[in-house]
Design a protein around this motif. Structure first.
Motif, PDB file in Angstrom:
ATOM      1  N   TYR A 201      -7.692  10.501   2.101  1.00  0.00           N
ATOM      2  CA  TYR A 201      -7.493  11.479   2.727  1.00  0.00           C
ATOM      3  C   TYR A 201      -7.294  12.625   1.600  1.00  0.00           C
ATOM      4  CZ  TYR A 201      -4.469  14.960   4.727  1.00  0.00           C
ATOM      5  OH  TYR A 201      -3.777  15.994   5.241  1.00  0.00           O
ATOM      6  N   PRO A 202      -6.604  12.174   0.334  1.00  0.00           N
ATOM      7  CA  PRO A 202      -6.513  13.197  -0.901  1.00  0.00           C
ATOM      8  C   PRO A 202      -8.067  13.549  -1.447  1.00  0.00           C
ATOM      9  CG  PRO A 202      -5.628  11.074  -1.310  1.00  0.00           C
ATOM     10  CD  PRO A 202      -5.818  10.899   0.198  1.00  0.00           C
ATOM     11  N   GLN A 203      -8.865  12.310  -1.440  1.00  0.00           N
ATOM     12  CA  GLN A 203     -10.231  12.661  -1.964  1.00  0.00           C
ATOM     13  C   GLN A 203     -10.855  13.713  -1.123  1.00  0.00           C
ATOM     14  OE1 GLN A 203     -12.651   9.470  -3.317  1.00  0.00           O
ATOM     15  NE2 GLN A 203     -11.096   7.854  -2.854  1.00  0.00           N
ATOM     16  N   LEU A 204     -10.996  13.408   0.424  1.00  0.00           N
ATOM     17  CA  LEU A 204     -11.683  14.262   1.019  1.00  0.00           C
ATOM     18  C   LEU A 204     -11.213  15.795   0.867  1.00  0.00           C
ATOM     19  CD1 LEU A 204     -11.860  12.465   4.147  1.00  0.00           C
ATOM     20  CD2 LEU A 204     -13.969  13.092   2.845  1.00  0.00           C
TER      21      LEU A 204
ATOM     22  N   PHE B 186      -2.349   7.365   0.265  1.00  0.00           N
ATOM     23  CA  PHE B 186      -2.282   8.355  -0.823  1.00  0.00           C
ATOM     24  C   PHE B 186      -2.482   7.474  -2.353  1.00  0.00           C
ATOM     25  CE2 PHE B 186      -0.836  11.390   1.951  1.00  0.00           C
ATOM     26  CZ  PHE B 186      -1.126  12.559   1.544  1.00  0.00           C
ATOM     27  N   THR B 187      -3.242   6.284  -1.976  1.00  0.00           N
ATOM     28  CA  THR B 187      -3.549   5.525  -3.130  1.00  0.00           C
ATOM     29  C   THR B 187      -4.578   6.035  -3.893  1.00  0.00           C
ATOM     30  OG1 THR B 187      -5.225   3.954  -2.087  1.00  0.00           O
ATOM     31  CG2 THR B 187      -2.651   3.341  -1.689  1.00  0.00           C
TER      32      THR B 187
ATOM     33  N   ILE C 111       2.017  10.198  -4.830  1.00  0.00           N
ATOM     34  CA  ILE C 111       2.655  11.304  -4.452  1.00  0.00           C
ATOM     35  C   ILE C 111       4.013  11.742  -5.432  1.00  0.00           C
ATOM     36  CG2 ILE C 111       4.449  12.358  -2.676  1.00  0.00           C
ATOM     37  CD1 ILE C 111       2.828  10.359  -0.770  1.00  0.00           C
ATOM     38  N   PHE C 112       4.470  11.192  -5.981  1.00  0.00           N
ATOM     39  CA  PHE C 112       5.615  11.179  -6.919  1.00  0.00           C
ATOM     40  C   PHE C 112       5.117  11.877  -8.074  1.00  0.00           C
ATOM     41  CE2 PHE C 112       8.290  10.238 -10.491  1.00  0.00           C
ATOM     42  CZ  PHE C 112       9.645  10.697 -10.240  1.00  0.00           C
ATOM     43  N   ASP C 113       3.974  11.151  -8.638  1.00  0.00           N
ATOM     44  CA  ASP C 113       3.218  11.746  -9.777  1.00  0.00           C
ATOM     45  C   ASP C 113       2.710  13.043  -9.704  1.00  0.00           C
ATOM     46  OD1 ASP C 113       4.044   9.461 -11.217  1.00  0.00           O
ATOM     47  OD2 ASP C 113       2.151   8.363 -11.052  1.00  0.00           O
ATOM     48  N   ALA C 114       2.147  13.334  -8.389  1.00  0.00           N
ATOM     49  CA  ALA C 114       1.481  14.480  -8.241  1.00  0.00           C
ATOM     50  C   ALA C 114       2.464  15.682  -7.902  1.00  0.00           C
ATOM     51  CB  ALA C 114       0.724  14.423  -6.826  1.00  0.00           C
ATOM     52  N   MET C 115       3.824  15.444  -7.789  1.00  0.00           N
ATOM     53  CA  MET C 115       4.466  16.339  -7.417  1.00  0.00           C
ATOM     54  C   MET C 115       4.996  17.261  -8.590  1.00  0.00           C
ATOM     55  SD  MET C 115       7.406  14.900  -4.787  1.00  0.00           S
ATOM     56  CE  MET C 115       7.123  14.735  -3.076  1.00  0.00           C
TER      57      MET C 115
ATOM     58  N   VAL D  36       0.863  -1.318  -0.140  1.00  0.00           N
ATOM     59  CA  VAL D  36      -0.291   0.029   0.005  1.00  0.00           C
ATOM     60  C   VAL D  36       0.735   1.419   0.031  1.00  0.00           C
ATOM     61  CG1 VAL D  36      -1.759   1.368   1.120  1.00  0.00           C
ATOM     62  CG2 VAL D  36      -1.696  -1.325   1.188  1.00  0.00           C
ATOM     63  N   SER D  37       1.959   1.190   0.916  1.00  0.00           N
ATOM     64  CA  SER D  37       2.828   2.447   0.890  1.00  0.00           C
ATOM     65  C   SER D  37       3.452   2.531  -0.561  1.00  0.00           C
ATOM     66  CB  SER D  37       4.007   1.903   1.882  1.00  0.00           C
ATOM     67  OG  SER D  37       4.891   3.092   1.936  1.00  0.00           O
ATOM     68  N   LYS D  38       3.971   1.621  -1.231  1.00  0.00           N
ATOM     69  CA  LYS D  38       4.414   1.740  -2.380  1.00  0.00           C
ATOM     70  C   LYS D  38       3.544   2.549  -3.579  1.00  0.00           C
ATOM     71  CE  LYS D  38       6.702  -2.028  -4.230  1.00  0.00           C
ATOM     72  NZ  LYS D  38       7.120  -3.465  -4.174  1.00  0.00           N
TER      73      LYS D  38
END
Length: 378
Positions: free
Chosen positions: A328-331, A322-323, A30-34, A22-24
């Motif tokens: 968390y990011p959806q909200l 952050f999958t 996160i990497f893609d969104a940076m 899940v962490s991966k």
């Protein structure tokens, strides 16, 4: 820092827990969104055995090579007699500006990686050592929330020393016929059992002890859904809109399989349509929880709601997922903060908290009347 210079971010992911994969997935998102015009990113994969790989090897795994093969090659190159071998690769990049740990569960959310990054004297995203450790331990979390006047479920703690003192009948007389058995320090619903008789209770206790030496037996709140909020900030945090998770009636609760194996039958209602009074109460409880536990950066707070509409804080996650399906990011997206902006804010909050902490004295120094006090406004 010079203008236009990219900030160097160390993204730490993986870990020694059931949430390794899940962490991966979180790290990839996160990497893609940076914004790559703002950030240079170095990758650090923590293997399931607890060794941190360097950027080149981590990038190989990140880009799809089999982790076991890459990890074996990398560990064969290490001097295993060196007591710093598990973390030695962190020294290969000396100019990291901010670390972004996204290791869920053991070693990532329990204060361990936070203590390491503090020793390295680097800013890092998220809550510090104490807040992480308290929030990861469900028993300690509940004790702190009770002291703060935040409503949470009733429970008993069972340890190997006390397990024979408790029977299902004793606990059900106190807490209700339906009970939940769960490890105190574990995530992703691992080791959790819904029990309604002595046989299931004993089996649940035995399984939960595989994951922790402290087990909670908790009352069941039989409500229609689980509600969640996301929190962002340091001393003046903001709260997202409220979301809901609805699991199939055939499932006893929101299980590991629901979360990470097959979520096709789980409904996410973001934002959820609930009475304004309930939304206000949940927000107030969330801010009180965040403050009581001394949280920083971010957290996702989960709630159970009874049939009569009373909310209970169920769990606090200091490094939420952050999958693609993580709430968390959806909200925050539903609240007007995009994924990329969310990452920017978390990195800036890490820098602000590091700068604030750097002003705290740990040795005696006479007070200078002209000395500026620590600014807690950020």
């Amino acid at each position: 820092m010079a203008k236009n210079k990219k900030q160097h971010i160390g993204l730490i992911f993986g870990g020694n827990s059931s949430e390794h994969d899940v962490s991966k997935r979180s790290a990839h998102n996160i990497f893609d969104a940076m914004d790559k015009d703002k950030y240079q990113v170095s990758l650090f994969l923590m293997t399931k055995s607890g060794y941190i790989l360097g950027n080149k090897d981590s990038a190989r795994v990140f880009n799809g090579e089999p982790e076991d093969e890459v990890a074996k090659e990398a560990l064969d190159r290490l001097d295993q007699k060196n007591p710093l071998a598990p973390i030695i690769n962190l020294s290969e990049v000396a100019n990291i500006d901010v670390f972004f740990p996204i290791i869920h569960g053991n070693l990532g959310e329990d204060g361990t990686i936070q203590g390491l990054l503090r020793l390295l004297q680097k800013p890092y995203v998220g809550t510090g050592v104490l807040g992480s450790a308290m929030s990861f331990d469900k028993d300690i979390t509940k004790k702190i929330l009770q002291l703060a006047g935040v409503t949470t479920t009733r429970y008993e703690v069972v340890t190997p020393m006390t397990s024979e003192q408790f029977t299902y009948q004793q606990l059900s007389d106190e807490l209700g016929e339906t009970l939940f058995v769960k490890p105190a320090n574990q995530g992703s619903s691992v080791g959790i059992h819904k029990v309604e008789n002595e046989e299931d209770y004993r089996e649940g206790i035995r399984d939960a002890f595989r994951y922790d030496s402290k087990v909670l037996v908790e009352e069941a709140i039989e409500g229609p859904e689980e509600l969640e909020i996301s929190v962002l900030g340091n001393h003046h945090p903001i709260v997202s809109k409220v979301g809901a998770i609805k699991v199939p009636k055939s499932d006893a609760f929101y299980t590991y399989d629901n979360k990470f194996v097959d979520a096709s039958h789980v409904e996410f209602d973001v934002p959820v349509d609930i009475p304004a009074s309930l939304s206000e109460e949940i927000t107030k409880m969330g801010l009180a929880t965040y403050q009581a536990l001394g949280l920083k950066g971010m957290a996702r707070i989960d709630y159970l709601v009874s049939q009569d509409g009373k909310p209970y804080v169920s769990e606090v996650n200091t490094l939420p997922g952050f999958t693609n399906i993580s709430l968390y990011p959806q909200l925050f997206a539903a609240s007007g903060i995009s994924y990329t902006e969310l990452i920017d804010r978390l990195i800036q909050l890490a820098i602000e908290e590091y700068e604030r902490q750097s002003k705290i004295l740990y040795d005696f120094k006479p007070l200078d009347p002209k000395e500026q006090v620590i600014d807690n406004k950020k």
